[in-house]
Design an enzyme around this catalytic site. Structure first.
Site, PDB file in Angstrom:
ATOM      1  N   ASN A   1      -3.621   0.163  -5.433  1.00  0.00           N
ATOM      2  CA  ASN A   1      -2.857   0.873  -4.224  1.00  0.00           C
ATOM      3  C   ASN A   1      -3.991   1.842  -3.630  1.00  0.00           C
ATOM      4  OD1 ASN A   1       0.643   1.098  -5.320  1.00  0.00           O
ATOM      5  ND2 ASN A   1      -0.385  -0.250  -3.945  1.00  0.00           N
ATOM      6  N   TRP A   2      -5.338   2.079  -4.135  1.00  0.00           N
ATOM      7  CA  TRP A   2      -6.082   2.938  -3.659  1.00  0.00           C
ATOM      8  C   TRP A   2      -6.785   2.402  -2.355  1.00  0.00           C
ATOM      9  CZ3 TRP A   2      -5.871   7.750  -5.184  1.00  0.00           C
ATOM     10  CH2 TRP A   2      -5.728   8.159  -6.460  1.00  0.00           C
TER      11      TRP A   2
ATOM     12  N   ASP B   1       9.540  -2.733  -4.230  1.00  0.00           N
ATOM     13  CA  ASP B   1       8.663  -3.455  -3.179  1.00  0.00           C
ATOM     14  C   ASP B   1       9.425  -3.351  -1.836  1.00  0.00           C
ATOM     15  OD1 ASP B   1       6.455  -4.303  -2.046  1.00  0.00           O
ATOM     16  OD2 ASP B   1       6.620  -6.501  -2.728  1.00  0.00           O
TER      17      ASP B   1
HETATM   18  C1  FPP Z   1       5.914  -0.566  -2.427  1.00  0.00           C
HETATM   19  O1  FPP Z   1       6.332  -0.729  -1.187  1.00  0.00           O
HETATM   20  C2  FPP Z   1       6.134   0.805  -2.812  1.00  0.00           C
HETATM   21  C3  FPP Z   1       4.907   1.667  -3.132  1.00  0.00           C
HETATM   22  C4  FPP Z   1       3.721   1.242  -3.357  1.00  0.00           C
HETATM   23  C5  FPP Z   1       5.474   3.121  -3.746  1.00  0.00           C
HETATM   24  C6  FPP Z   1       6.551   3.357  -4.053  1.00  0.00           C
HETATM   25  C7  FPP Z   1       6.668   4.974  -4.160  1.00  0.00           C
HETATM   26  C8  FPP Z   1       7.808   5.501  -3.845  1.00  0.00           C
HETATM   27  C9  FPP Z   1       9.489   4.972  -3.889  1.00  0.00           C
HETATM   28  C10 FPP Z   1       7.919   7.112  -3.740  1.00  0.00           C
HETATM   29  C11 FPP Z   1       8.217   7.570  -5.221  1.00  0.00           C
HETATM   30  C12 FPP Z   1       6.905   8.199  -5.931  1.00  0.00           C
HETATM   31  C13 FPP Z   1       7.426   8.781  -7.029  1.00  0.00           C
HETATM   32  C14 FPP Z   1       5.850   9.251  -7.781  1.00  0.00           C
HETATM   33  C15 FPP Z   1       8.539   8.934  -7.794  1.00  0.00           C
HETATM   34  P1  FPP Z   1       5.183  -1.338  -0.045  1.00  0.00           P
HETATM   35  O2  FPP Z   1       4.496  -0.011   0.573  1.00  0.00           O
HETATM   36  O3  FPP Z   1       4.121  -2.315  -0.744  1.00  0.00           O
HETATM   37  O4  FPP Z   1       5.968  -2.241   0.961  1.00  0.00           O
HETATM   38  P2  FPP Z   1       5.487  -3.399   1.751  1.00  0.00           P
HETATM   39  O5  FPP Z   1       5.380  -4.465   0.733  1.00  0.00           O
HETATM   40  O6  FPP Z   1       6.734  -3.400   2.582  1.00  0.00           O
HETATM   41  O7  FPP Z   1       4.260  -2.922   2.414  1.00  0.00           O
END
Ligand code: FPP
Length: 235
Positions: A63-64, A15
């Site tokens: 996440n969609w 996260d």
């Molecule tokens: C959460 O951070 C992260 C994700 C929803 C995506 C994670 C994806 C990767 C690290 C890329 C690697 C992918 C693969 C398939 C290996 P957030 O976007 O929710 O962060 P925030 O809470 O700060 O908004």
């Protein structure tokens, strides 16, 4: 000194990519790019430590609801990673598995996942589960649906479902129970991740955003895990 106990299955909620990027004055997607590099650091560290299985929450069934451009970015980066990192997974001896629901997942992503699963199927050092279009509730519901279908088709009889029979119907029937669940970025919740498999997992919540972590972070988590007493409901 007591030998370090290595958790067999470590599950990770990566996260904080978006917040990290915004803090750095970048687009949210730059956080996912940085996050991917960090993911590979954790995979290498996992192999080095002798962890048998690691699961990464890369895209949830929820996440969609993100902006179409971020969803597109995450689908595309998933494909790129599977293509670009395949030789490294092979070299490390890492078996890659996809864990999730088929519905809605881009066909091109599924096809890359199938390729890498096939390519790495004989690797035995460690298994890495990419949980893409994954939700713990969806997984349980899909398993129940499969059991009902099996019963209707006469493939399953008896009035009670055992844990073993139920687990056979889950996305990855060979997945071990999670020993250690790690979530970064200060949030202290499960967010629908591996609900069934974390029943007795130890949990570590870190304040660092995912892109700010590295191999040492995983090592520290394993050290912390060794300070816990796991009783599994016993005295
Ligand atoms: C959460 O951070 C992260 C994700 C929803 C995506 C994670 C994806 C990767 C690290 C890329 C690697 C992918 C693969 C398939 C290996 P957030 O976007 O929710 O962060 P925030 O809470 O700060 O908004």
């Amino acid at each position: 000194m007591r030998e370090l106990e290595i958790p067999k299955h470590v599950a990770v909620i990566m996260d904080g990519n978006g917040r990290w990027a915004v803090r750095c004055g970048l687009e949210r997607t730059a956080g996912h790019k940085a996050g991917e590099k960090v993911l590979m650091k954790w995979v290498r560290a996992g192999v080095h430590l002798g962890i048998s299985e690691m699961s990464f929450y890369t895209f949830s069934t929820e996440n969609w609801t993100r902006s179409p451009s971020e969803v597109r970015f995450l689908m595309n980066i998933s494909k790129q990673i599977m293509r670009a990192r395949a030789p490294e997974f092979l070299e490390l001896g890492v078996r890659v598995k996809w864990v999730g629901r088929k519905t809605r997942l881009w066909k091109s992503v599924l096809s890359e996942l199938e390729k890498i699963q096939n390519l790495t199927k004989n690797c035995t050092k460690m298994t890495v589960n990419f949980c893409i279009n994954y939700g713990g509730r969806a997984e349980i519901l899909d398993a129940v649906t499969k059991l009902v279908e099996d019963a209707r088709a006469g493939r399953f009889s008896g009035s009670k479902v055992t844990q073993k029979q139920f687990e056979k119907c889950m996305y990855s029937s060979s997945m071990r129970p999670v020993d250690l669940l790690i979530r970064t970025s200060g949030e202290q919740r499960i967010s629908n991740f591996l609900l069934w498999q974390i029943a007795y997992a130890e949990m570590i919540f870190l304040d660092d955003a995912w892109p700010d972590t590295d191999e040492q972070t995983l090592q520290r988590c394993v050290n912390d895990y060794n300070l816990r007493t796991r009783r599994f409901g016993a005295m």
